[in-house]
Design an enzyme around this catalytic site. Structure first.
Site: not given
Ligand code: MG
Length: 354
Positions: A200, A150, A249, A148, A175
């Site tokens: 995301e 950023k 989370k 993933k 993300d």
């Molecule tokens: Mg995230």
């Protein structure tokens, strides 16, 4: 806890993990550990480590010691730290792993590596895009099954296209940490054609209506992370059609019980769940892995092995095995902080007694 390398996202840069741990000791001397995932500054969520210390010592722990439910709002990660420590102790008393207590079904959880805006190993490649490509190569070399990257406005298409060019079949996600503006979706829309596993948190946490509109016109799943702060908000996102997947989370929704509730609600609607990390030490990582062992958590977790973030963790480090993290099987969360390591890094301690 010094991080191995600074992690940069649209929220800011983390170089040192300032973290609050909670240890509970019951009348029989059974001990449990919990971790407050709040970062040092209120940039990712409103909670931050010093604020959590204050709310824990003045409000949450005194209430728990008095046998009352803490009447505390907007501090889910502080509450999760205490509830997690209590759950660890309860599972240890019962001689069961926390994963088993929660109803977990997985013995290991596939791992997704997170590559920051200025990736670890920066300088390894030729310029910023080369650094991302080098970081992806390093993550795959380590065995991660998904990567993933950023992104933020102005930094999305270039790195993603470069990674795609290098690994056409890679399970690749991005993300945005809520950094895009729903009024200017052009750059985001271009991501939809790149075969991503998911995008995301494109928009701000409360932009559920805009996110639902995006999800309707895209073929790429939109995963929600920062928006999922409680079972109630998760239900709202699901009802609007804003969540094609959930980055759960556990600490951010208030701990283990609400995390199980979110996972169950998502599963009931056929929405995939994966458990996300917040630069946890081994304690928080073990708690999150117990949640990731649930049947609902079908997508790779971005918790990562300890060594991705810390040169030296607080507890026995988690390593990747065949691209996955092994869910602890020992009693409770299955890990205990190393006393010497704790002495090295602890900057403050307080004891609250009944
Ligand atoms: Mg995230």
């Amino acid at each position: 806890m010094p991080l191995r390398a600074p992690l940069r996202s649209a929220h800011g840069t983390e170089a040192i993990r300032d973290v609050v741990l909670v240890r509970v000791v019951d009348d029989d001397g059974v001990t449990g550990w919990g971790e407050c995932s709040a970062l040092a500054a209120p940039t990712y969520t409103g909670e931050y480590a010093d604020g959590a210390w204050d709310v824990l010592t003045r409000f949450v722990v005194p209430a728990v010691l008095a046998g009352r439910a803490p009447q505390v709002r907007e501090h889910p990660m502080a509450l999760a730290a205490v509830a997690g420590a209590q759950a660890d102790a309860a599972a240890r008393r019962a001689g069961r792993s926390l994963a088993a207590v929660l109803g977990g079904v997985r013995s290991s959880v596939a791992s997704c590596a997170v590559v920051g805006l200025a990736p670890q190993g920066a300088g390894a490649g030729d310029g910023p895009v080369g650094d991302v490509v080098a970081a992806v190569a390093e993550a795959l070399e380590a065995g991660h099954r998904q990567v993933k990257v950023k992104v933020r406005p102005g930094w999305s298409l270039e790195p993603v296209r470069a990674v795609r060019a290098g690994w056409p079949d890679l399970a690749l996600a991005v993300d945005a940490n809520g950094s895009f503006d729903p009024a200017a979706p052009g750059e985001l829309d271009a991501l939809d054609g790149l075969g991503l596993a998911y995008v995301e948190q494109p928009f701000a946490p409360d932009a559920l209506v805009a996110t639902a509109a995006l999800a309707r016109r895209w073929s790429t799943p939109v995963a929600l992370d920062e928006s999922i702060t409680s079972p109630g908000w998760a239900e709202a996102a699901f009802a609007l059609g804003a969540a094609g997947a959930v980055n759960l989370k556990p600490a951010r929704v208030g701990g283990l019980a609400p995390a199980v509730a979110v996972a169950s609600a998502a599963a009931a609607r056929g929405i995939p769940v994966f458990v996300g990390g917040m630069l946890e030490t081994g304690v928080g990582r073990a708690h999150a892995l117990a949640v990731a062992s649930l049947a609902a958590c079908t997508w790779p977790s971005d918790l990562g092995p300890s060594t991705r973030y810390f040169a030296e963790d607080l507890a026995a480090p988690f390593h990747l095995r065949d691209g996955a993290l092994v869910v602890p099987e020992g009693p409770g969360v299955g890990v205990v902080p190393d006393a010497d390591r704790l002495d090295q890094v602890a900057v403050a301690r307080t004891v609250l007694d009944r």
